[in-house]
Write an enzyme that holds these catalytic residues in place. Structure first.
Site, PDB file in Angstrom:
ATOM      1  N   LYS A 188       0.828  -1.217   0.000  1.00  0.00           N
ATOM      2  CA  LYS A 188       0.000   0.000   0.000  1.00  0.00           C
ATOM      3  C   LYS A 188       0.854   1.255   0.000  1.00  0.00           C
ATOM      4  CE  LYS A 188      -2.517  -0.765   3.710  1.00  0.00           C
ATOM      5  NZ  LYS A 188      -1.979  -2.066   4.188  1.00  0.00           N
ATOM      6  N   ARG A 230     -10.188   0.941   8.653  1.00  0.00           N
ATOM      7  CA  ARG A 230      -9.761  -0.415   8.946  1.00  0.00           C
ATOM      8  C   ARG A 230     -10.844  -1.221   9.639  1.00  0.00           C
ATOM      9  NH1 ARG A 230      -3.919   0.638   9.066  1.00  0.00           N
ATOM     10  NH2 ARG A 230      -2.741  -1.250   9.447  1.00  0.00           N
ATOM     11  N   ARG A 286      11.321  -6.677   4.539  1.00  0.00           N
ATOM     12  CA  ARG A 286      11.304  -5.212   4.661  1.00  0.00           C
ATOM     13  C   ARG A 286      11.975  -4.808   5.973  1.00  0.00           C
ATOM     14  NH1 ARG A 286       5.456  -2.459   4.878  1.00  0.00           N
ATOM     15  NH2 ARG A 286       5.413  -3.167   7.017  1.00  0.00           N
ATOM     16  N   ARG A 325      10.723  -0.961  12.883  1.00  0.00           N
ATOM     17  CA  ARG A 325       9.339  -0.790  13.309  1.00  0.00           C
ATOM     18  C   ARG A 325       9.074  -1.812  14.394  1.00  0.00           C
ATOM     19  NH1 ARG A 325       4.865  -0.013   8.585  1.00  0.00           N
ATOM     20  NH2 ARG A 325       3.585  -0.925  10.218  1.00  0.00           N
ATOM     21  N   ARG A 341      -1.171  -8.893  13.174  1.00  0.00           N
ATOM     22  CA  ARG A 341      -1.670  -7.829  12.284  1.00  0.00           C
ATOM     23  C   ARG A 341      -2.487  -8.432  11.146  1.00  0.00           C
ATOM     24  NH1 ARG A 341       3.789  -5.133  10.936  1.00  0.00           N
ATOM     25  NH2 ARG A 341       2.655  -3.876   9.442  1.00  0.00           N
TER      26      ARG A 341
HETATM   27  P1  AMP Z   1       0.116   0.692   9.099  1.00  0.00           P
HETATM   28  O1  AMP Z   1       1.335   1.513   8.925  1.00  0.00           O
HETATM   29  O2  AMP Z   1      -1.040   1.184   8.276  1.00  0.00           O
HETATM   30  O3  AMP Z   1       0.357  -0.789   8.914  1.00  0.00           O
HETATM   31  O4  AMP Z   1      -0.366   0.872  10.613  1.00  0.00           O
HETATM   32  C1  AMP Z   1       0.468   0.484  11.688  1.00  0.00           C
HETATM   33  C2  AMP Z   1      -0.358   0.374  12.971  1.00  0.00           C
HETATM   34  O5  AMP Z   1      -0.954   1.639  13.268  1.00  0.00           O
HETATM   35  C3  AMP Z   1      -1.508  -0.600  12.923  1.00  0.00           C
HETATM   36  O6  AMP Z   1      -1.109  -1.939  13.184  1.00  0.00           O
HETATM   37  C4  AMP Z   1      -2.417  -0.041  14.021  1.00  0.00           C
HETATM   38  O7  AMP Z   1      -1.915  -0.350  15.304  1.00  0.00           O
HETATM   39  C5  AMP Z   1      -2.237   1.472  13.830  1.00  0.00           C
HETATM   40  N1  AMP Z   1      -3.241   1.998  12.856  1.00  0.00           N
HETATM   41  C6  AMP Z   1      -2.972   2.565  11.644  1.00  0.00           C
HETATM   42  N2  AMP Z   1      -4.114   2.916  11.019  1.00  0.00           N
HETATM   43  C7  AMP Z   1      -5.121   2.554  11.846  1.00  0.00           C
HETATM   44  C8  AMP Z   1      -6.543   2.634  11.776  1.00  0.00           C
HETATM   45  N3  AMP Z   1      -7.169   3.137  10.694  1.00  0.00           N
HETATM   46  N4  AMP Z   1      -7.255   2.161  12.827  1.00  0.00           N
HETATM   47  C9  AMP Z   1      -6.675   1.651  13.926  1.00  0.00           C
HETATM   48  N5  AMP Z   1      -5.345   1.515  14.054  1.00  0.00           N
HETATM   49  C10 AMP Z   1      -4.561   1.971  13.032  1.00  0.00           C
END
Ligand code: AMP
Length: 189
Positions: free
Chosen positions: A13, A88, A127, A135, A146
């Site tokens: 993404k 999400r 990654r 991270r 996740r």
């Molecule tokens: P990402 O970088 O999009 O994979 O997001 C990393 C982490 O941020 C996720 O595993 C969640 O803990 C938190 N997070 C990001 N976007 C959301 C969302 N829309 N709703 C809830 N938690 C989020």
């Protein structure tokens, strides 16, 4: 162009969002990036989100809904945006609908990147190895969580947006440039 980019962690993404920014002159709104920036700055929001994110769980809908609602009002979003990592959950999607209605904005499409789970785990671990920024949520146990959270809470959004006639599904296992072209053609349909 006003888009949502939907797909499991590791589906690409972030990479495709960067291409979309170039191809359509729009901005990327990534709740994950915004939350990570808040953690780095140790803001109250960051402190709240830190532990939840390290486990791979979702932060509360209220937090991310507020982040996106405020961000959508910014000048740079007026030409279009790509929502990356939001919504999400169905509750977030409902909140987004209400926000968009109120702001008189309509979505053009929801792009779904489809990738098999085993490929995703390998990709995320690679990654993590190759990146110089670590991270907290890039280890196998957290990745599995996740993915589970995605399957249970986020995947139902494919059906949700299909019902609205907005879904464009793209095979995310191809090379990055191929995926980029596939997205462009899907958006022309
Ligand atoms: P990402 O970088 O999009 O994979 O997001 C990393 C982490 O941020 C996720 O595993 C969640 O803990 C938190 N997070 C990001 N976007 C959301 C969302 N829309 N709703 C809830 N938690 C989020």
């Amino acid at each position: 162009m006003k888009l949502i980019l939907l797909g499991p962690p590791g589906a690409g993404k972030g990479t495709q969002a960067k291409y979309l920014i170039e191809d359509y002159d729009i901005v990327q709104l990534s709740t994950g990036d915004i939350l990570r920036a808040a953690i780095a700055k140790k803001t109250p929001l960051g402190l709240k989100a830190q532990e939840i994110m390290a486990k791979g769980d979702l932060v509360s809908d209220e937090i991310v809904n507020a982040i996106i609602s405020e961000r959508l009002d910014d000048e740079d979003c007026q030409n279009g945006f790509i929502l990356d990592g939001f919504p999400r959950t169905i509750a977030q999607a409902d909140a987004l609908n209400a926000m968009l209605d109120e702001k008189n904005i309509s979505l053009d499409a929801v792009i779904e990147l489809k990738v098999d789970e085993d490929i995703l785990v390998k990709r995320i671990l690679n990654r993590a190895k190759e990146s110089d920024q670590t991270r907290a949520d890039d280890n196998e146990e957290v990745i599995r969580n996740r993915l589970k959270v995605y399957r249970e809470l986020t995947e139902p959004l494919v059906e949700y947006y299909s019902a609205k006639g907005l879904i464009k599904s793209v095979d995310g296992t191809m090379g990055m440039e191929k995926v980029r072209q596939a997205i462009k053609s899907a958006l022309q349909e």
